[in-house]
Design a protein around this motif. Structure first.
Motif, PDB file in Angstrom:
ATOM      1  N   THR A 432      76.198-128.355  17.456  1.00 13.04           N
ATOM      2  CA  THR A 432      76.361-128.391  18.912  1.00 13.04           C
ATOM      3  C   THR A 432      77.629-127.652  19.331  1.00 13.04           C
ATOM      4  N   ALA A 433      78.724-127.893  18.591  1.00 13.25           N
ATOM      5  CA  ALA A 433      79.991-127.236  18.916  1.00 13.25           C
ATOM      6  C   ALA A 433      79.875-125.726  18.761  1.00 13.25           C
ATOM      7  N   LEU A 434      79.151-125.269  17.735  1.00 12.59           N
ATOM      8  CA  LEU A 434      78.991-123.827  17.525  1.00 12.59           C
ATOM      9  C   LEU A 434      78.170-123.166  18.626  1.00 12.59           C
ATOM     10  N   LYS A 435      77.257-123.896  19.220  1.00 11.36           N
ATOM     11  CA  LYS A 435      76.524-123.347  20.368  1.00 11.36           C
ATOM     12  C   LYS A 435      77.471-123.121  21.551  1.00 11.36           C
ATOM     13  N   LEU A 436      78.471-124.003  21.670  1.00  6.92           N
ATOM     14  CA  LEU A 436      79.457-123.857  22.743  1.00  6.92           C
ATOM     15  C   LEU A 436      80.474-122.775  22.417  1.00  6.92           C
ATOM     16  N   ARG A 437      80.798-122.627  21.121  1.00  4.76           N
ATOM     17  CA  ARG A 437      81.882-121.715  20.686  1.00  4.76           C
ATOM     18  C   ARG A 437      81.428-120.999  19.413  1.00  4.76           C
ATOM     19  N   PRO A 438      80.548-120.010  19.533  1.00  8.52           N
ATOM     20  CA  PRO A 438      79.916-119.418  18.339  1.00  8.52           C
ATOM     21  C   PRO A 438      80.868-118.730  17.381  1.00  8.52           C
TER      22      PRO A 438
END
Length: 566
Positions: A432-438
Motif C-alpha cells: 500500500t505504501a509503495l502505491k503511494l510512494r513508488p
C-alpha cells in the motif's frame, strides 16, 4: 520562523558567530595563579567541553573571583551566565566587559535591552550606537535602533534606522515584518498593511501568520484573516503547531496585539535572529538571543519553546522540560510543548511518563494523529511492537484514506508487524505504501529484501532492490539487500562484490558481515568467510542469531545439495 531560517542560510556562520559564541574549551586561560583558581578554571573548561553550561559557569565564576582582572575569564563567565539565564550577574559582567574589552556585541545587546526594559532610553541609545557594523551587528544594530526610536514615538526615525536591512539580500522579510510592526503601533494601518502583504507573499511561518492575522482582525478584515489561516493550514496539513495555533488565533480577543510595544518589538527581533541561528545549528548564540528576548518579555512563548528545543538538542532534558512545562497552558503552543515533553522524557528513558502524556493527548483530541503516531513510535523504539501496532492502526483509522505523505506511518506499522511475525500484514502495508510512494528507497528495500530472504518473487525483488540502490547508492543496508538478492539467486561472485561494498559502508553491522561470510563460503573463499563470521559475532546485537553463526564457524555451510534437501 522557518521562512526567516531559509532567508538567513546564505550568511556564513563564521561571520554570524564571531564575537557571540563561547570561547572554545581549549582556549588559552590564566597562565598562573592560585591552585584553586587553576583547578576551577580547568574544571570549567572540562564542563564546557562536556556541554554542561551550569557547571562550567559555576567553576568559571570561581576562577574569575580568584583572578577578577583576567579578560578571557570575564568574557567566558559573562556568556555562560547569560546562557544559563542568570541575568543579574550577566548584566554586571557585561558592564565590566565594556570597560575592559571595548565593544563586544553580545554585551552591548544585553545592556541596550536591559536599559530599554528599565526605561533608560538615553542609556539604551548609547549602547546601541556602539554596536559593531560587521557580523551580527549588521542586523542587530538596525533592529535595535529602530525599536529604540519606536519607544520614543519617532516612527519615521525608526523606519530610517531599519532601512539598511532592506538592502541585505535575504533579509527583505525581516525588514518588512518589523517595518509593519512599527507602522502598526503608530496607527499608520494602510502603510502597515502594505508591508504585511509583502511578508505574506511567500510561504510565511506561523508567527508571521499569527501577527498578520491579528492585524487583519483588528482592522476589520476578518475574512482576509480567515483566508490567511486557511491557506497556511492547506500548505502545512500535518504541521504540529497548525491546528491548535489557528484555533487560538480565531478565539483570541481582537484587541490583543502579539507585539504591543517597543520592548516587545525588540524581543521579537532577537527571537527572530535566535530562531534562525538555531535552525542553522548555531545553538550557542541562538540560546543567548533567546535569553535576552525573555529578559525583555518574559511571556514570549516562542522564546521559551526555542530555549526548550536548544537544550533538548544538547541532551539537557531537565532544562528542556522546565521550558516546555511553562507552556503547557499556552493556547498557541501548549499542544506542541506537551508533545516535546514526551520526547524529552523518552530520551531520558522515562517511557512510562512519556506514554502517559501521549495517551492523554491522543484521547483529548481524537481527530488528531500526531500524538497517537508518536505513541506508536515510542512503543516501537522500545521494542514493544505488539503495542505499537494498535497505535499506528488508530492513527490510520483517523486518517481515513492515506495520502502520499502518510507512507511513513504504513512503513512503521509494517516494521512492527514484521517484528511480531505477522508477515502478510506487513507485506500488505508495504505494498500500500509503495502505491503511494513508488520510488521510496526504504520501502523498495524493505519489501524487496524481505521477499529475497523468504525466497519469494526473487526476480521482482531483485529489480526493486536494484532501484533502491540506484536511488541511494551509499546506503549500506540497501547495498546489502542487493548483495543478498544476488546470493539467493546463486550469483556468488556478484554477491561478494556487492556485499564487500556494503561492509565498506557499514563495517560494524553484524548482519552484513554475516551475509558476506556466506557469500565468501559459496565462492570458495573459506578463510575469508570465517573471518567475516567472527566479525559478525564480535559485533553481534540482540537481534543476531549467535548460535547459527557459531555453527557456521565450526562446520561451515552445508553443501548446496544438502542445503536443498533441508
Amino acid at each position: 520562523m522557518t521562512s526567516f531560517r531559509r532567508r538567513l542560510l546564505p550568511i556564513s556562520l563564521a561571520v554570524l558567530i564571531a564575537g557571540t559564541a563561547l570561547a572554545p574549551a581549549d582556549a588559552a586561560g590564566p597562565a598562573d595563579g592560585a591552585g584553586s583558581a587553576t583547578g576551577s578554571y580547568l574544571a570549567g573548561r572540562y564542563a564546557q567541553h562536556q556541554d554542561d553550561w551550569t557547571a562550567a559557569a559555576r567553576f568559571t565564576a570561581q576562577a574569575l573571583a580568584a583572578d577578577p582582572d583576567d579578560p578571557a575569564l570575564l568574557r567566558r563567565t559573562f556568556l555562560l551566565r547569560l546562557g544559563e539565564g542568570r541575568m543579574e550577574p550577566a548584566i554586571d559582567h557585561a558592564r565590566r566587559l565594556l570597560d575592559d574589552q571595548g565593544e563586544p556585541q553580545m554585551a552591548l545587546t544585553l545592556l541596550a535591552a536591559d536599559a530599554l526594559a528599565t526605561g533608560k532610553l538615553d542609556e539604551a541609545d548609547g549602547f546601541a550606537s556602539r554596536l559593531p557594523a560587521d557580523g551580527l551587528g549588521r542586523f542587530l544594530a538596525p533592529l535595535t535602533r529602530a525599536w529604540l526610536a519606536t519607544a520614543r514615538g519617532k516612527t519615521d526615525e525608526a523606519l530610517a534606522a531599519l532601512q539598511p536591512l532592506s538592502g541585505v539580500q535575504g533579509f527583505e522579510a525581516l525588514y518588512n515584518l518589523h517595518a509593519a510592526l512599527i507602522l502598526d503601533l503608530a496607527g499608520r494601518y494602510d502603510e502597515a498593511a502594505a508591508r504585511y502583504a509583502k511578508v505574506t507573499e511567500t510561504d510565511a511561518p506561523l508567527r508571521v501568520v499569527q501577527i498578520v492575522g491579528n492585524f487583519m482582525t483588528r482592522t476589520g478584515r476578518k475574512d482576509e484573516a480567515r483566508k490567511l489561516y486557511q491557506t497556511f493550514q492547506g500548505n502545512n496539513p500535518d504541521g504540529l503547531l497548525v491546528e491548535p495555533a489557528l484555533a487560538a488565533m480565531a478565539n483570541a480577543p481582537s484587541e490583543t496585539r502579539p507585539v504591543p510595544d517597543a520592548r516587545s518589538g525588540l524581543a521579537e527581533a532577537l527571537f527572530d535572529l535566535g530562531s534562525a541561528l538555531h535552525h542553522e545549528n548555531a545553538d550557542e548564540p541562538a540560546l543567548l538571543f533567546g535569553r535576552i528576548a525573555l529578559h525583555l518579555r518574559g511571556d514570549l512563548a516562542l522564546a521559551h519553546l526555542l530555549i526548550g528545543d536548544i537544550t533538548a538538542s544538547r541532551d539537557h532534558h531537565e532544562e528542556a522540560l522546565a521550558a516546555y512545562k511553562r507552556l503547557e497552558m499556552d493556547p498557541l503552543l501548549g499542544w506542541t510543548a506537551r508533545m516535546r515533553e514526551a520526547d524529552s522524557l523518552a530520551r531520558m528513558d522515562r517511557n512510562d511518563e512519556a506514554i502517559a502524556i501521549l495517551k492523554a493527548l491522543a484521547a483529548e483530541r481524537p481527530e488528531r494523529t500526531d500524538a497517537i503516531t508518536r505513541l506508536g513510535d515510542l512503543y516501537r523504539y522500545s521494542k514493544r511492537y505488539a503495542e505499537a501496532i494498535p497505535a499506528y492502526s488508530t492513527a490510520l483509522e483517523r486518517i481515513g484514506t492515506p495520502q502520499e505523505r502518510h507512507w511513513p506511518l504504513l512503513y512503521a506499522r509494517a516494521m512492527s508487524y514484521e517484528k511480531t511475525k505477522q508477515w502478510p500484514q506487513a507485506e500488505a502495508d508495504l505494498q500500500t505504501a509503495l502505491k503511494l510512494r513508488p520510488d521510496e528507497p526504504s520501502l523498495l528495500n524493505f519489501l524487496g529484501y524481505s521477499w529475497i530472504d523468504r525466497g519469494e518473487h526473487l526476480a521482482k525483488a531483485r529489480a526493486m532492490v536494484e532501484r533502491a540502490v540506484e536511488l541511494r547508492p551509499r546506503d549500506g543496508y540497501i547495498v546489502d539487500s542487493l548483495g543478498w538478492a544476488l546470493y539467493m539467486l546463486g550469483d556468488y561472485e556478484a554477491a561478494v562484490a556487492k556485499l564487500e561494498r556494503a561492509v565498506e559502508l557499514k563495517p560494524g553491522d553484524p548482519t552484513i558481515n554475516d551475509h558476506l561470510g556466506d557469500a565468501y563460503w559459496r565462492a570458495g573463499r573459506r578463510n575469508e568467510a570465517r573471518f567475516q563470521w567472527m566479525r559478525a559475532l564480535r559485533n553481534a546485537d540482540e537481534d543476531t542469531d549467535k548460535g547459527a553463526i557459531q555453527a557456521k564457524l565450526e562446520k561451515g555451510l552445508p553443501d548446496q545439495k544438502a542445503a536443498a534437501k533441508q
